[in-house]
Scaffold this motif. Structure first.
Motif, PDB file in Angstrom:
ATOM      1  N   GLU A 122       0.822  -1.213   0.000  1.00  0.00           N
ATOM      2  CA  GLU A 122       0.000   0.000   0.000  1.00  0.00           C
ATOM      3  C   GLU A 122       0.855   1.262   0.000  1.00  0.00           C
ATOM      4  O   GLU A 122       0.413   2.316  -0.451  1.00  0.00           O
ATOM      5  N   THR A 148      -9.629   3.853   8.504  1.00  0.00           N
ATOM      6  CA  THR A 148      -9.474   2.951   7.355  1.00  0.00           C
ATOM      7  C   THR A 148     -10.590   1.911   7.362  1.00  0.00           C
ATOM      8  O   THR A 148     -11.000   1.441   8.425  1.00  0.00           O
ATOM      9  N   ARG A 150     -11.378  -1.698   5.270  1.00  0.00           N
ATOM     10  CA  ARG A 150     -10.829  -2.700   4.338  1.00  0.00           C
ATOM     11  C   ARG A 150     -11.694  -3.940   4.502  1.00  0.00           C
ATOM     12  O   ARG A 150     -11.556  -4.694   5.449  1.00  0.00           O
ATOM     13  N   GLN A 151     -12.612  -4.112   3.581  1.00  0.00           N
ATOM     14  CA  GLN A 151     -13.535  -5.233   3.720  1.00  0.00           C
ATOM     15  C   GLN A 151     -13.854  -5.853   2.370  1.00  0.00           C
ATOM     16  O   GLN A 151     -13.702  -5.225   1.331  1.00  0.00           O
ATOM     17  N   LEU A 167      -4.822  -8.686   6.658  1.00  0.00           N
ATOM     18  CA  LEU A 167      -5.306  -7.425   6.088  1.00  0.00           C
ATOM     19  C   LEU A 167      -5.010  -6.198   6.948  1.00  0.00           C
ATOM     20  O   LEU A 167      -4.595  -5.164   6.444  1.00  0.00           O
ATOM     21  N   HIS A 170      -1.846  -4.122   6.621  1.00  0.00           N
ATOM     22  CA  HIS A 170      -1.786  -3.067   5.599  1.00  0.00           C
ATOM     23  C   HIS A 170      -2.115  -1.715   6.219  1.00  0.00           C
ATOM     24  O   HIS A 170      -1.417  -0.727   6.018  1.00  0.00           O
ATOM     25  N   ASP A 171      -3.226  -1.690   6.966  1.00  0.00           N
ATOM     26  CA  ASP A 171      -3.724  -0.421   7.499  1.00  0.00           C
ATOM     27  C   ASP A 171      -2.830   0.132   8.601  1.00  0.00           C
ATOM     28  O   ASP A 171      -2.641   1.342   8.715  1.00  0.00           O
ATOM     29  N   HIS A 216      -9.746   1.429  12.668  1.00  0.00           N
ATOM     30  CA  HIS A 216      -9.619   0.446  11.591  1.00  0.00           C
ATOM     31  C   HIS A 216     -10.819  -0.496  11.627  1.00  0.00           C
ATOM     32  O   HIS A 216     -11.111  -1.090  12.664  1.00  0.00           O
ATOM     33  N   VAL A 218     -11.948  -3.868   9.576  1.00  0.00           N
ATOM     34  CA  VAL A 218     -11.427  -4.837   8.610  1.00  0.00           C
ATOM     35  C   VAL A 218     -12.245  -6.120   8.699  1.00  0.00           C
ATOM     36  O   VAL A 218     -12.499  -6.614   9.806  1.00  0.00           O
ATOM     37  N   LYS A 225     -16.196  -5.088  -2.028  1.00  0.00           N
ATOM     38  CA  LYS A 225     -14.813  -4.780  -1.683  1.00  0.00           C
ATOM     39  C   LYS A 225     -14.664  -3.288  -1.422  1.00  0.00           C
ATOM     40  O   LYS A 225     -15.113  -2.464  -2.224  1.00  0.00           O
ATOM     41  N   ARG A 227     -11.628  -0.408   0.079  1.00  0.00           N
ATOM     42  CA  ARG A 227     -10.274  -0.116   0.544  1.00  0.00           C
ATOM     43  C   ARG A 227     -10.155   1.404   0.659  1.00  0.00           C
ATOM     44  O   ARG A 227      -9.761   2.068  -0.295  1.00  0.00           O
ATOM     45  N   THR A 229      -9.111   4.984   2.932  1.00  0.00           N
ATOM     46  CA  THR A 229      -8.393   5.665   4.018  1.00  0.00           C
ATOM     47  C   THR A 229      -8.869   7.115   4.051  1.00  0.00           C
ATOM     48  O   THR A 229      -8.784   7.818   3.039  1.00  0.00           O
TER      49      THR A 229
END
Length: 334
Positions: A122, A148, A150-151, A167, A170-171, A216, A218, A225, A227, A229
């Motif tokens: 990322e 963030t 992320r799912q 996952l 990443h965040d 966060h 996730v 999907k 992603r 921030t």
């Protein structure tokens, strides 16, 4: 190094490994000289490189560096073999399955003066690179919060770790990187709803060294999907979509409204929205170019093993917090 080209190897031909093979096979200044996977090349992804069964065979072939893309639980074992052989390594994230394993890898490569990095891809996403540059330039003023999300659906490629290590790492990394701040505390909740042994959803709240609040969300349980921030600060809000590599800025407006009831309801006034035009190069290719340059001794921005270790520490704290039902705090970075 023959013909002025670096000799590179790859360990692991899973989903991510196949992407690494594709990029390595076309990377300027690099020859992909061997790929290790005990299961063989089931997808024809080795791009003509010899397919080997063991790391020892790859070392015997002679490599300047190797990309470690095997399951997370094997990163430490494979990484230590490479370090002992004097081979530089780019290790897929997370650096290791445990904090102790990550510490041993940091020591193994540092003590031998070898170039080693972690594949926190990322950081090479165009939207986040632009966001970081703008935050460093002070375009947002004081930063208040980083959120963030992320799912998406469960990726069948993953069997050995849960959503936190696969996952959320990443965040954790991108949040520290774009803000330039380390985590000082984290509180988290996890659930496992899909019958697998590991957690598949996490919600975490953290605090960074400068007081910035972090959230966060996730999961592997969503049918779509996402992603995203979102960084909120004094002058407005940046929204980075790392699926599309788009960066949008929402400014705090200076317009006052005469409608008293609406003004009270809206709070911060809405201002202009700007979507930035950003050159969109493939993040994995940029990651490989940076690592190649570092191996060649050029100045290059890679994710160090020490940074990868810090991310492993934070992800371990997320799981510890969820398990104990308590906030976990971190010692200040040395």
């Amino acid at each position: 190094m023959a013909d002025g080209k670096l000799r590179a190897g790859l360990i692991g031909l899973g989903v991510m490994g196949r992407n690494h093979a594709r990029v390595l096979a076309g990377l300027d200044g690099v020859d992909l000289v061997g790929v290790v996977d005990p299961m063989g090349d089931q997808h024809g992804a080795a791009h003509g490189a010899p397919v080997l069964s063991t790391v020892e065979e790859l070392l015997a072939a002679g490599v300047d560096y190797a990309v470690v893309a095997c399951p997370t639980g094997l990163h430490e074992e494979v990484g230590l073999k490479l370090a002992e052989a004097g081979v530089c390594a780019l290790v897929e994230k997370p650096l290791a399955d445990t904090v102790e394993g990550a510490e041993r890898l940091v020591e193994a490569f540092a003590s031998r003066g070898l170039v080693a990095g972690v594949g926190h891809i990322e950081r090479y996403n165009p939207a986040l690179q632009s966001l970081r540059t703008r935050l460093e330039a002070g375009e947002l003023g004081e930063v208040f919060q980083v959120v963030t999300r992320r799912q998406g659906p469960f990726p069948h490629r993953i069997a050995d770790v849960g959503v936190v290590k696969d996952l959320a790492t990443h965040d954790i990394d991108l949040t520290s990187w774009v803000t330039g701040q380390s985590y000082v505390s984290v509180t988290a909740h996890t659930v496992s709803r899909s019958g697998r042994p590991h957690e598949d959803m996490v919600s975490a709240v953290g605090k960074l060294a400068d007081g910035t609040m972090v959230n966060h969300l996730v999961n592997w349980l969503s049918p779509f999907k996402e992603r995203t921030t979102v960084v909120t600060g004094d002058r407005g809000c940046f929204v980075a979509d790392t699926l599309t590599a788009d960066l949008t800025f929402y400014a705090n407006g200076a317009q006052n409204t005469e409608w008293e009831a609406l003004r009270a309801f809206r709070g911060v006034a809405e201002g202009d929205m700007i979507r930035y035009a950003i050159p969109k190069r493939e993040p994995l290719l940029v990651e490989h170019e940076r690592f190649r340059d570092a191996v060649e001794g050029k100045s290059s921005d890679i994710v160090t093993l020490a940074q990868g270790l810090r991310t492993v520490e934070v992800s371990a704290a997320v799981l510890e917090s969820a398990g104990r039902g308590e906030t976990v705090t971190f010692p200040k970075e040395k």
